[in-house]
Design a protein around this motif. Structure first.
Motif, PDB file in Angstrom:
ATOM      1  N   ILE A   1       4.344   9.229  -6.068  1.00  0.00           N
ATOM      2  CA  ILE A   1       4.564   7.780  -6.194  1.00  0.00           C
ATOM      3  C   ILE A   1       5.946   7.436  -5.652  1.00  0.00           C
ATOM      4  O   ILE A   1       6.117   6.514  -4.855  1.00  0.00           O
ATOM      5  CB  ILE A   1       4.434   7.327  -7.667  1.00  0.00           C
ATOM      6  CG1 ILE A   1       2.994   7.542  -8.175  1.00  0.00           C
ATOM      7  CG2 ILE A   1       4.847   5.858  -7.840  1.00  0.00           C
ATOM      8  CD1 ILE A   1       2.819   7.359  -9.684  1.00  0.00           C
ATOM      9  N   ASN A   2       6.951   8.238  -6.041  1.00  0.00           N
ATOM     10  CA  ASN A   2       8.330   7.979  -5.570  1.00  0.00           C
ATOM     11  C   ASN A   2       8.458   8.144  -4.055  1.00  0.00           C
ATOM     12  O   ASN A   2       9.238   7.472  -3.400  1.00  0.00           O
ATOM     13  CB  ASN A   2       9.317   8.922  -6.277  1.00  0.00           C
ATOM     14  CG  ASN A   2       9.323   8.654  -7.791  1.00  0.00           C
ATOM     15  OD1 ASN A   2       8.994   7.545  -8.224  1.00  0.00           O
ATOM     16  ND2 ASN A   2       9.641   9.671  -8.582  1.00  0.00           N
ATOM     17  N   GLN A   3       7.634   9.049  -3.492  1.00  0.00           N
ATOM     18  CA  GLN A   3       7.682   9.228  -2.028  1.00  0.00           C
ATOM     19  C   GLN A   3       7.016   8.058  -1.302  1.00  0.00           C
ATOM     20  O   GLN A   3       7.125   7.908  -0.098  1.00  0.00           O
ATOM     21  CB  GLN A   3       6.952  10.530  -1.640  1.00  0.00           C
ATOM     22  CG  GLN A   3       7.694  11.818  -1.999  1.00  0.00           C
ATOM     23  CD  GLN A   3       6.755  13.018  -1.940  1.00  0.00           C
ATOM     24  OE1 GLN A   3       5.760  13.015  -1.200  1.00  0.00           O
ATOM     25  NE2 GLN A   3       7.036  14.025  -2.749  1.00  0.00           N
ATOM     26  N   GLY A   4       6.251   7.246  -2.067  1.00  0.00           N
ATOM     27  CA  GLY A   4       5.592   6.092  -1.446  1.00  0.00           C
ATOM     28  C   GLY A   4       4.456   6.506  -0.521  1.00  0.00           C
ATOM     29  O   GLY A   4       4.259   5.936   0.556  1.00  0.00           O
ATOM     30  N   VAL A   5       3.663   7.522  -0.947  1.00  0.00           N
ATOM     31  CA  VAL A   5       2.514   7.936  -0.104  1.00  0.00           C
ATOM     32  C   VAL A   5       1.495   6.796  -0.045  1.00  0.00           C
ATOM     33  O   VAL A   5       1.507   5.875  -0.871  1.00  0.00           O
ATOM     34  CB  VAL A   5       1.853   9.219  -0.666  1.00  0.00           C
ATOM     35  CG1 VAL A   5       2.797  10.402  -0.566  1.00  0.00           C
ATOM     36  CG2 VAL A   5       1.374   9.017  -2.101  1.00  0.00           C
TER      37      VAL A   5
ATOM     38  N   ALA B   1       0.854  -1.209   0.000  1.00  0.00           N
ATOM     39  CA  ALA B   1       0.000   0.000   0.000  1.00  0.00           C
ATOM     40  C   ALA B   1       0.874   1.237   0.000  1.00  0.00           C
ATOM     41  O   ALA B   1       0.481   2.288   0.489  1.00  0.00           O
ATOM     42  CB  ALA B   1      -0.852   0.018   1.269  1.00  0.00           C
ATOM     43  N   GLY B   2       2.117   1.096  -0.513  1.00  0.00           N
ATOM     44  CA  GLY B   2       3.008   2.273  -0.461  1.00  0.00           C
ATOM     45  C   GLY B   2       3.373   2.437   1.007  1.00  0.00           C
ATOM     46  O   GLY B   2       2.861   1.741   1.851  1.00  0.00           O
TER      47      GLY B   2
ATOM     48  N   ILE C   1      -0.540   2.217  -5.045  1.00  0.00           N
ATOM     49  CA  ILE C   1      -1.019   3.469  -4.395  1.00  0.00           C
ATOM     50  C   ILE C   1      -2.360   3.858  -5.008  1.00  0.00           C
ATOM     51  O   ILE C   1      -2.431   4.186  -6.200  1.00  0.00           O
ATOM     52  CB  ILE C   1      -0.003   4.611  -4.588  1.00  0.00           C
ATOM     53  CG1 ILE C   1       1.355   4.220  -3.982  1.00  0.00           C
ATOM     54  CG2 ILE C   1      -0.540   5.905  -3.949  1.00  0.00           C
ATOM     55  CD1 ILE C   1       2.446   5.262  -4.203  1.00  0.00           C
ATOM     56  N   PRO C   2      -3.447   3.843  -4.229  1.00  0.00           N
ATOM     57  CA  PRO C   2      -4.770   4.192  -4.769  1.00  0.00           C
ATOM     58  C   PRO C   2      -4.869   5.679  -5.106  1.00  0.00           C
ATOM     59  O   PRO C   2      -4.268   6.518  -4.432  1.00  0.00           O
ATOM     60  CB  PRO C   2      -5.734   3.824  -3.637  1.00  0.00           C
ATOM     61  CG  PRO C   2      -4.909   3.829  -2.406  1.00  0.00           C
ATOM     62  CD  PRO C   2      -3.515   3.471  -2.802  1.00  0.00           C
ATOM     63  N   VAL C   3      -5.610   5.987  -6.173  1.00  0.00           N
ATOM     64  CA  VAL C   3      -5.820   7.374  -6.618  1.00  0.00           C
ATOM     65  C   VAL C   3      -7.298   7.718  -6.505  1.00  0.00           C
ATOM     66  O   VAL C   3      -8.160   6.936  -6.920  1.00  0.00           O
ATOM     67  CB  VAL C   3      -5.360   7.551  -8.085  1.00  0.00           C
ATOM     68  CG1 VAL C   3      -5.754   8.932  -8.614  1.00  0.00           C
ATOM     69  CG2 VAL C   3      -3.857   7.325  -8.203  1.00  0.00           C
TER      70      VAL C   3
END
Ligand code: GZL
Length: 305
Positions: free
Chosen positions: A71-75, A8-9, A100-102
């Motif tokens: 995305i790269n930060q892994g939110v 889930a990030g 990662i859900p949007v």
């Protein structure tokens, strides 16, 4: 990725706050300011969120790169108010691959809806239809000439408002003399209206602006041309933000269709449900209303934005 649930990030480990990246369009209008405020209030730490906010200055490529950064930060989740409908497939696929859900708020995208968890916004086509119905009621059979200030080119708000408006005035004798984008800004509305006034002058009877801010910019141009807005040129707009409702109450605008910017609470509830693995509605429409000059005068002081 930090200590988030597997796939889930991450949320940077430790804190139990839900980390959210919010990619806002920019700060092009009064509506946008109210929407941003609503989102920041809803995605507060006391509500259980750690929000990273980005405003993309109304530029699609900047907004897409902001999403890539999230995305790269892994939110844990990403919220987007997509400036235009196109160009989203790749970065939405990258978010999906990263687990990662949007959530989309406000405007929509042309990408298939399996690339985002949910959308909360307004019925733009109905907003355009309501504006067109007002024009039909007040101008059909009078040989009226109308000009349009369109919103941001390729945005779902502009595309769908135009669809609804055109449908409503079909079959009337209202003549659409011109329709150009003012990019939802006051400056854009003023500049395009100056061009219309140079070209068509007093022949213009009605202005339909896709948002209050472009209509407010047009007021300056109309007055500079020695014409009286609300009388020489009747004006219908969409949003119903404070400055627009003030212009309506004082007779410079003639009709406004509301577009509710207070989407923060609904978007935050959707993020919480999605991060908790719950299934959510794909689409949530928030109700709008419309206002005449008399109605605006009555409610002006109690408006929340
Ligand atoms: C509508 C929103 C539009 C507003 C404009 O939901 O996308 O963008 O109508 C804003 O004021 O710029």
């Amino acid at each position: 990725a930090g200590g988030g649930a597997p796939g889930a990030g991450g949320n940077g480990g430790g804190s139990d706050l839900i980390t959210v990246g919010f990619a806002q369009t920019g700060s092009e209008s009064g509506w946008r300011a109210a929407n941003t405020e609503s989102m920041k209030k809803a995605f507060s730490e006391e509500n259980g969120f750690k929000l990273t906010f980005n405003a993309a200055d109304n530029k699609q490529e900047a907004q897409i790169s902001a999403v890539r950064n999230f995305i790269n930060q892994g939110v844990d989740a990403i919220v987007i108010a997509p400036i235009t409908v196109d160009g989203w497939d790749d970065v939405l696929k990258e978010a999906k691959d990263a687990g990662i859900p949007v959530i989309l708020e406000d405007r929509t995208v042309s990408a298939s809806d399996d690339l985002y968890a949910s959308w909360v916004g307004l019925d733009f086509e109905q907003e355009g239809r309501t504006a067109g119905e007002w024009v039909k009621e007040n101008f059909d059979g009078k040989g009226a000439n109308l000009v349009v200030l369109e919103g941001t080119t390729g945005s779902s708000a502009a595309l769908d408002r135009a669809t609804g408006f055109d449908e409503a005035i079909k079959g009337t004798d209202v003549k659409v003399m011109d329709s150009q984008t003012g990019d939802f800004t006051r400056d854009g509305g003023k500049k395009v209206m100056e061009g219309y006034l140079q070209k068509y002058g007093k022949d213009i009877n009605v202005l339909f602006a896709h948002n209050d801010d472009m209509g407010l910019g047009a007021l300056d141009a109309i007055k500079a041309a020695g014409l009286t807005p609300g009388k020489d040129i009747q004006i219908v707009t969409i949003d119903a933000v404070k400055d627009g409702m003030t212009a309506l109450a004082n007779g410079e605008f003639n009709f406004i269709v509301e577009c509710n910017p207070l989407l923060g609470e609904k978007a935050a509830a959707l993020v919480k449900d999605v991060v908790d693995g719950k299934t959510v509605e794909k689409r949530t429409i928030v109700e709008d209303q419309s206002f005449t000059q008399e109605q605006a005068a009555e409610v002006l002081d109690s408006r929340p934005y």
